[in-house]
Design an enzyme around this catalytic site. Structure first.
Site, PDB file in Angstrom:
ATOM      1  N   GLY A  18       7.988  -0.624   1.651  1.00  0.00           N
ATOM      2  CA  GLY A  18       7.101   0.477   1.759  1.00  0.00           C
ATOM      3  C   GLY A  18       5.864   0.026   1.551  1.00  0.00           C
ATOM      4  O   GLY A  18       5.310  -0.929   2.122  1.00  0.00           O
ATOM      5  N   ASP A  62      11.667  -4.804 -14.366  1.00  0.00           N
ATOM      6  CA  ASP A  62      11.711  -3.388 -14.629  1.00  0.00           C
ATOM      7  C   ASP A  62      10.468  -3.174 -15.599  1.00  0.00           C
ATOM      8  O   ASP A  62      10.035  -3.494 -16.695  1.00  0.00           O
ATOM      9  CB  ASP A  62      12.880  -3.028 -15.693  1.00  0.00           C
ATOM     10  CG  ASP A  62      12.824  -1.415 -16.136  1.00  0.00           C
ATOM     11  OD1 ASP A  62      11.692  -0.818 -15.734  1.00  0.00           O
ATOM     12  OD2 ASP A  62      13.868  -0.964 -16.658  1.00  0.00           O
ATOM     13  N   SER A 141      -1.890   9.462  -6.717  1.00  0.00           N
ATOM     14  CA  SER A 141      -1.343  10.368  -5.664  1.00  0.00           C
ATOM     15  C   SER A 141      -2.164  11.499  -5.245  1.00  0.00           C
ATOM     16  O   SER A 141      -2.566  12.153  -5.864  1.00  0.00           O
ATOM     17  CB  SER A 141       0.063  10.816  -6.135  1.00  0.00           C
ATOM     18  OG  SER A 141       0.735  11.996  -5.181  1.00  0.00           O
ATOM     19  N   TYR A 154       5.712  14.449 -12.078  1.00  0.00           N
ATOM     20  CA  TYR A 154       5.347  13.459 -11.384  1.00  0.00           C
ATOM     21  C   TYR A 154       3.607  13.693 -11.323  1.00  0.00           C
ATOM     22  O   TYR A 154       2.973  12.404 -11.541  1.00  0.00           O
ATOM     23  CB  TYR A 154       5.755  13.655  -9.928  1.00  0.00           C
ATOM     24  CG  TYR A 154       5.161  12.622  -9.084  1.00  0.00           C
ATOM     25  CD1 TYR A 154       5.412  11.362  -9.155  1.00  0.00           C
ATOM     26  CD2 TYR A 154       4.069  13.065  -7.914  1.00  0.00           C
ATOM     27  CE1 TYR A 154       4.897  10.430  -7.740  1.00  0.00           C
ATOM     28  CE2 TYR A 154       3.472  12.295  -7.118  1.00  0.00           C
ATOM     29  CZ  TYR A 154       3.898  10.972  -6.965  1.00  0.00           C
ATOM     30  OH  TYR A 154       3.251   9.954  -6.039  1.00  0.00           O
TER      31      TYR A 154
END
Length: 256
Positions: A18, A62, A141, A154
């Site tokens: 992505g 991670d 975002s 989120y």
């Protein structure tokens, strides 16, 4: 292509696919060496970086695990010597109605999307301070600016990224380090295409179209759109730009 990032080392999380893959390929094509960080195998990213004439090394990590990030920092420094550009791109994007969000869901979201930005910055910013130069770019975002249902946890995590970006930039500006954020719209990637059905029962293709109709520029964002913004922000052309959040969404937030 101009090698405007020659001599720089970029650490990019979530770079196996992505937007992260597009980041890695773009910066590599412009001369940077790339530490590709992801939980998943990054073979395709490595191949595309090589095809672009660049050098990359993959590291499995991670980013919600402090111990894993400590090991990553040591491994990156062994392989490259330093980190000049840190791109905190790794994140998760599950949707869930507010009443169905349990504390474990909330904590996992915050750990991956926000704690990782703090932990990665803690590990790599000191070296930038020592060298009096660095670039940190965090992924926010556009949902923070236009809000969508089912994304309470989120949006909270991404709002935290925006606040962290502004605060850290205020501390580091005098030391030659800039900190900015990119806020993508609903971008056409393998990950978003795999979310079927999507919000309110729409397929991803339908959602791309619905959102595009509300944008000033009526098309779905692509990873390459984000990569161009990143390349600018980590270049010398952006020396005086810090503490900013760049909405790369075709003007959707403007239209909301």
């Amino acid at each position: 292509m101009e090698k405007r990032h020659a001599g720089k080392v970029a650490v990019i999380t979530g770079a196996a696919a992505g937007i992260g893959r597009a980041f890695a390929v773009r910066l590599a094509s412009e001369g940077a060496e790339i530490a590709v960080v992801d939980l998943n195998a990054a073979d395709q990213t490595l191949e595309e970086v090589k095809a672009a004439g660049g050098r990359a090394v993959a590291f499995q990590c991670d980013v919600a695990d402090p111990a894993a990030i400590a090991r990553l920092g040591d491994d990156v420094e062994k392989a490259f010597g330093r980190c000049d550009i840190l791109v905190n791109n790794a994140g998760i994007f599950p949707s869930r109605k507010f009443e169905d969000i349990e504390l474990e869901h909330w904590r996992h979201m915050i750990a991956v999307n926000l704690d990782s930005v703090f932990l990665m910055s803690k590990r790599f910013v000191p070296g930038m301070r020592d060298r009096k130069w660095g670039r940190v770019v965090n992924m926010a975002s556009n949902s923070f600016g236009q809000v969508a249902p089912g994304l309470t946890h989120y949006i909270a995590s991404k709002g935290g990224v925006i606040g962290f970006t502004r605060a850290l930039a205020s501390e580091l500006g005098a030391e030659g380090i800039t900190v900015n954020a990119i806020a993508p719209g609903f971008t056409r990637t393998e990950g978003t295409l795999a979310r079927e059905p999507n919000f309110r029962g729409h397929t991803s293709e339908q959602l791309y179209g619905i959102l595009a109709e509300r944008q000033a520029i009526p098309r779905a964002p692509t990873p390459e759109d984000m990569a161009g913004t990143l390349s600018y922000l980590v270049s010398g052309d952006a020396d005086l730009i810090t503490a900013q959040t760049f909405y790369v969404d075709g003007g959707l937030v403007r239209a909301s």
